[in-house]
Design a protein around this motif. Structure first.
Motif, short mmCIF file in Angstrom:
data_model
loop_
_atom_site.label_atom_id
_atom_site.label_comp_id
_atom_site.label_asym_id
_atom_site.label_seq_id
_atom_site.Cartn_x
_atom_site.Cartn_y
_atom_site.Cartn_z
N VAL A 28 1.33 4.42 -4.79
CA VAL A 28 0.24 5.37 -4.54
C VAL A 28 -1.08 4.64 -4.78
O VAL A 28 -1.22 3.92 -5.77
CB VAL A 28 0.33 6.58 -5.50
N LEU A 29 -2.03 4.79 -3.87
CA LEU A 29 -3.37 4.25 -4.05
C LEU A 29 -4.37 5.37 -3.85
O LEU A 29 -4.33 6.07 -2.84
CB LEU A 29 -3.66 3.11 -3.07
N TYR A 30 -5.23 5.56 -4.83
CA TYR A 30 -6.23 6.63 -4.73
C TYR A 30 -7.60 6.04 -5.05
O TYR A 30 -7.75 5.23 -5.97
CB TYR A 30 -5.91 7.76 -5.71
N SER A 31 -8.60 6.47 -4.28
CA SER A 31 -9.96 5.95 -4.45
C SER A 31 -10.90 7.05 -4.90
O SER A 31 -10.90 8.15 -4.34
CB SER A 31 -10.47 5.37 -3.11
N TRP A 32 -11.73 6.73 -5.90
CA TRP A 32 -12.80 7.64 -6.29
C TRP A 32 -14.12 7.27 -5.61
O TRP A 32 -15.08 8.00 -5.71
CB TRP A 32 -12.98 7.63 -7.81
N THR A 33 -14.12 6.11 -4.98
CA THR A 33 -15.33 5.65 -4.31
C THR A 33 -15.07 5.56 -2.82
O THR A 33 -13.92 5.57 -2.36
CB THR A 33 -15.76 4.27 -4.83
N SER A 34 -16.11 5.48 -2.04
CA SER A 34 -16.01 5.32 -0.60
C SER A 34 -16.66 3.98 -0.23
O SER A 34 -17.72 3.63 -0.76
CB SER A 34 -16.71 6.48 0.11
N PRO A 35 -16.07 3.19 0.68
CA PRO A 35 -14.86 3.50 1.44
C PRO A 35 -13.60 3.39 0.61
O PRO A 35 -13.57 2.70 -0.41
CB PRO A 35 -14.87 2.45 2.56
N ARG A 53 -6.59 -5.07 0.75
CA ARG A 53 -7.95 -5.56 0.54
C ARG A 53 -8.78 -4.42 -0.04
O ARG A 53 -8.96 -3.38 0.60
CB ARG A 53 -8.55 -6.07 1.85
N ALA A 54 -9.28 -4.62 -1.24
CA ALA A 54 -10.08 -3.60 -1.90
C ALA A 54 -11.52 -3.65 -1.41
O ALA A 54 -12.11 -4.73 -1.36
CB ALA A 54 -10.04 -3.78 -3.42
N PRO A 55 -12.12 -2.53 -1.03
CA PRO A 55 -13.51 -2.55 -0.57
C PRO A 55 -14.46 -2.98 -1.69
O PRO A 55 -14.12 -2.91 -2.88
CB PRO A 55 -13.77 -1.09 -0.15
N PHE A 56 -15.63 -3.39 -1.30
CA PHE A 56 -16.67 -3.74 -2.28
C PHE A 56 -17.01 -2.52 -3.13
O PHE A 56 -17.10 -1.40 -2.64
CB PHE A 56 -17.91 -4.24 -1.52
N LEU A 57 -17.16 -2.72 -4.44
CA LEU A 57 -17.46 -1.66 -5.41
C LEU A 57 -16.37 -0.59 -5.43
O LEU A 57 -16.66 0.60 -5.54
CB LEU A 57 -18.83 -1.02 -5.10
N TRP A 58 -15.10 -1.03 -5.33
CA TRP A 58 -14.00 -0.06 -5.32
C TRP A 58 -13.62 0.37 -6.73
O TRP A 58 -13.55 -0.43 -7.65
CB TRP A 58 -12.78 -0.65 -4.63
N TYR A 59 -13.34 1.66 -6.86
CA TYR A 59 -12.87 2.22 -8.12
C TYR A 59 -11.71 3.16 -7.80
O TYR A 59 -11.87 4.12 -7.04
CB TYR A 59 -14.00 2.97 -8.82
N GLY A 60 -10.53 2.86 -8.31
CA GLY A 60 -9.38 3.69 -7.99
C GLY A 60 -8.18 3.36 -8.85
O GLY A 60 -8.28 2.64 -9.85
N LEU A 61 -7.04 3.91 -8.46
CA LEU A 61 -5.82 3.75 -9.25
C LEU A 61 -4.67 3.33 -8.35
O LEU A 61 -4.69 3.52 -7.12
CB LEU A 61 -5.45 5.03 -10.00
N ILE A 62 -3.66 2.75 -8.99
CA ILE A 62 -2.40 2.40 -8.33
C ILE A 62 -1.26 2.86 -9.24
O ILE A 62 -1.28 2.59 -10.45
CB ILE A 62 -2.30 0.89 -8.07
N SER A 63 -0.30 3.56 -8.67
CA SER A 63 0.89 3.97 -9.42
C SER A 63 2.08 3.89 -8.49
O SER A 63 1.95 3.51 -7.32
CB SER A 63 0.73 5.39 -9.98
#
Length: 633
Positions: A28-35, A53-63
């Motif tokens: 599971v990948l979830y992003s709190w930021t866009s993109p 590939r994580a976007p620039f300034l990415w904030y999220g989780l992986i489970s």
């Protein structure tokens, strides 16, 4: 990876998610930021890996989710653990439903730094380890790997039938303000640890357990770092609970009880430095003591963090060495079974006492035990009893790549499988060069050292010749060069071509790829229009490339899509065997070339053919043994 903008250069991190569990995992990948990242969920079978590939300034989780299925009547997709409640393999990208699962939180390029946290605040369902590609005093490997039967309180255990599959946290199970640190309990003084938090605190000192935990949970890295996230890692995460620092938890921003994880980026660098100094001192003392006492068994076991077996156990595992799998330059490999309840098949290599020394053995153990990647053979244990030394690996049922090549050469080639093998080996080498704890150069990449599992997933084996690089060194000085004729790079023969380095592995990889497609099979040269059938094989490949007739050597029945795959492999192989090491692409670039479009690849310059290593290659019939050469002074 870097992208250039009007304001400068921005770094992009590559998140490699790999599954080493004995079951399929649905990340599971979830992003709190866009993109957002390009996917919010997918299936990852045993042994598979995927780069994100994580976007620039990415904030999220992986489970990870387990035991997932689709209801045939409703079409609803659900999972026994880690479910995100979307009803699909992909999770919702606008909200997240917290579930009993192990999470890895990432905040990338936040004020010029990355940070990540492995969290069991919401429960535990899968072992997770995060390995940064660039290590520092604060950028370290962290994760949580536990035995649920020992760690999970009995009233919080989750079962599927009789099988224990997850552990709920006290908050997830009860939802009370006291267990979730809410309302009047929302303070360090009032929010007290539970049995769950105490148990996991001891088992996973680097994980985030609950809101007012004092442990060191946030790992701080530079913003040019890539990460490997492994489910069910085979390597053991060091327990440093006696050398704890004050690193704070990384924040999550939403959950179903409207709580927030507090982000505190104040890191006590001095204390972390002390931990690293203490760890370094322990390693130095271990090595010194090893030399003084004839490589004391306990010191070796502590250094490599692997299960140690007696020589008597080794004999029982192999049924007194009854089944020989193969022989190499450093010993004989036998098939056996682990002496535990799993009875798992293993490959056990008995090292010859007359070849190699104790330092070679320890180096191999230390390097392999810290390597964890889907395209790297896993190491299960070792024996070091007097002159008897053995290394225990996972068993590869489909044998080595050279045997697979010889089988496929005799029938219609499955180019897609060969392409996937080439990509897998490239990813494994890229990991060894850049992402594992100890930067490793193999120095003996050849088809015999690439093994195939039951799904034909390639795994690089035999690190007996590996040389460990210091993080800041790009070129290695060797007293004697090692490798196998036909795959060895020119700079390993003579320093006139440069220093031996990770680019030497790139050359060997290129030769392997060309052999995979049959270009190295000199009997096939007669199919080309080249007049001189004894010429160095890249020469006639270039001639056919110029005539746009490269595919002639593969017959007339090759399909258009297959032709593109073969031509891409040819071009990548030729780039890798460039004479000058600086002209060869690094393995990260090789992976990009293989996974990118054929149109983006250009024909590389023709490598020199009047070289001593070419003559040596032409005079030897695919050597099976490792040979040593002295580098000219």
């Amino acid at each position: 990876m870097f992208i250039t903008t009007g304001i400068g250069v921005l770094s992009l991190s590559i998140l490699t998610i790999e599954n080493k569990c004995d079951q399929t995992v649905w990340p599971v990948l979830y992003s709190w930021t866009s993109p957002h990242v390009t996917t919010t969920g997918f299936a990852l079978k045993k042994g598979e890996a995927r780069n994100i590939r994580a976007p620039f300034l990415w904030y999220g989780l992986i489970s990870g989710r387990t035991l997932c299925s689709t209801d045939t009547s409703t079409g609803n997709f659900s999972c026994a653990t880690g479910d995100c409640s979307s009803g699909k393999i992909e999770c919702a990208d606008d909200d997240y439903n917290w579930s009993t699962a192990t999470y890895a939180f990432f905040r990338l390029d936040d004020g010029g730094v990355d940070s990540y946290t492995v969290s069991v605040e919401y429960g535990y369902n899968l072992p997770i380890m995060v390995v940064p590609s660039m290590k520092s005093q604060t950028c370290i490997t962290a994760g949580c790997v536990v035995d649920l039967n020992k760690t999970c309180p009995q009233d919080l255990m989750n079962f599927s039938g009789e099988k224990l599959i997850a552990c709920s946290s006290s908050c997830q199970e009860s939802g009370t303000p006291e267990s979730c640190c809410l309302n009047e309990f929302k303070s360090k003084e009032n929010c007290k640890p539970t049995t769950y938090t105490k148990n996991f605190e001891n088992a996973c000192p680097l994980a985030y357990i609950y809101a007012y935990d004092d442990n060191n949970s946030t790992v701080i890295c530079s913003n040019s770092t890539d990460y490997v996230i492994t489910f069910c890692p085979t390597s053991i995460i060091p327990n440093i609970s006696n050398n704890r620092t004050s690193m704070a938890p990384l924040a999550g921003e939403k959950n179903n009880s409207q709580r927030k994880l507090n982000t505190i980026l104040g890191v006590s660098t001095a204390l972390v430095a002390i931990v690293m100094i203490v760890a370094t001192a322990v390693i130095v003392r271990t090595k010194s003591a090893s030399r003084r006492s004839g490589r004391n068994d306990e010191n070796i076991e502590a250094a490599v963090m692997l299960k140690r077996y007696s020589y008597e156990s080794v004999k029982k595992m192999t049924n007194s060495f009854a089944h020989v799998l193969g022989k190499g330059g450093f010993g004989t490999v036998y098939k056996g079974k682990l002496p535990d309840a799993s009875g798992r098949d293993i490959a056990l290599k008995i090292l010859d006492g007359s070849k190699g020394n104790g330092e070679d053995f320890i180096n191999e153990l230390a390097s392999m035990s810290r390597a964890s990647h889907v395209n790297i053979v896993s190491l299960f244990g070792f024996c070091n009893e007097g002159s008897n030394r053995a290394i225990i690996y996972e068993f590869m049922p489909n044998g080595s790549l050279d045997k697979f090549i010889s089988k496929t050469m005799s029938k219609k080639m499955d180019w897609k499988i060969l392409y996937n093998i080439a990509v897998g080996v490239a990813r494994g080498l890229e990991y060894l060069h850049n992402s594992c704890v100890s930067k490793i150069v193999h120095f003996d990449i050849k088809p015999q050292n690439i093994l195939m599992d039951e799904d034909l997933c390639p795994k690089i084996s035999d690190f007996g010749l590996a040389k460990l690089c210091k993080n800041k060194e790009s070129v290695i000085s060797l007293l004697d060069a090692r490798g196998t004729i036909g795959y060895i790079a020119p700079e390993v023969f003579s320093k006139n071509f440069g220093g031996a380095s990770h680019k030497s592995d790139v050359y060997s990889y290129g030769m392997v790829v060309l052999e995979m497609i049959g270009a190295k099979d000199m009997k096939r040269v007669g199919n080309s229009k080249s007049d001189n059938v004894s010429m160095y094989f890249p020469d006639w490949i270039y001639e056919d490339l110029e005539r746009r007739e490269t595919m002639k050597i593969f017959g007339d029945n090759i399909m258009e899509e297959e032709e593109k795959i073969v031509k891409k492999m040819v071009l990548v192989g030729l780039w890798c065997i460039q004479t000058n090491p600086s002209d060869r692409p690094p393995m990260r670039k090789v992976v990009e070339m293989l996974e990118g479009s054929l149109e983006a690849l250009q024909v590389p310059p023709k490598p020199l053919s009047n070289l001593p290593f070419v003559t040596a290659w032409e005079s030897v019939q695919d050597s099976q043994e490792t040979s040593s050469f002295s580098i000219p002074r």
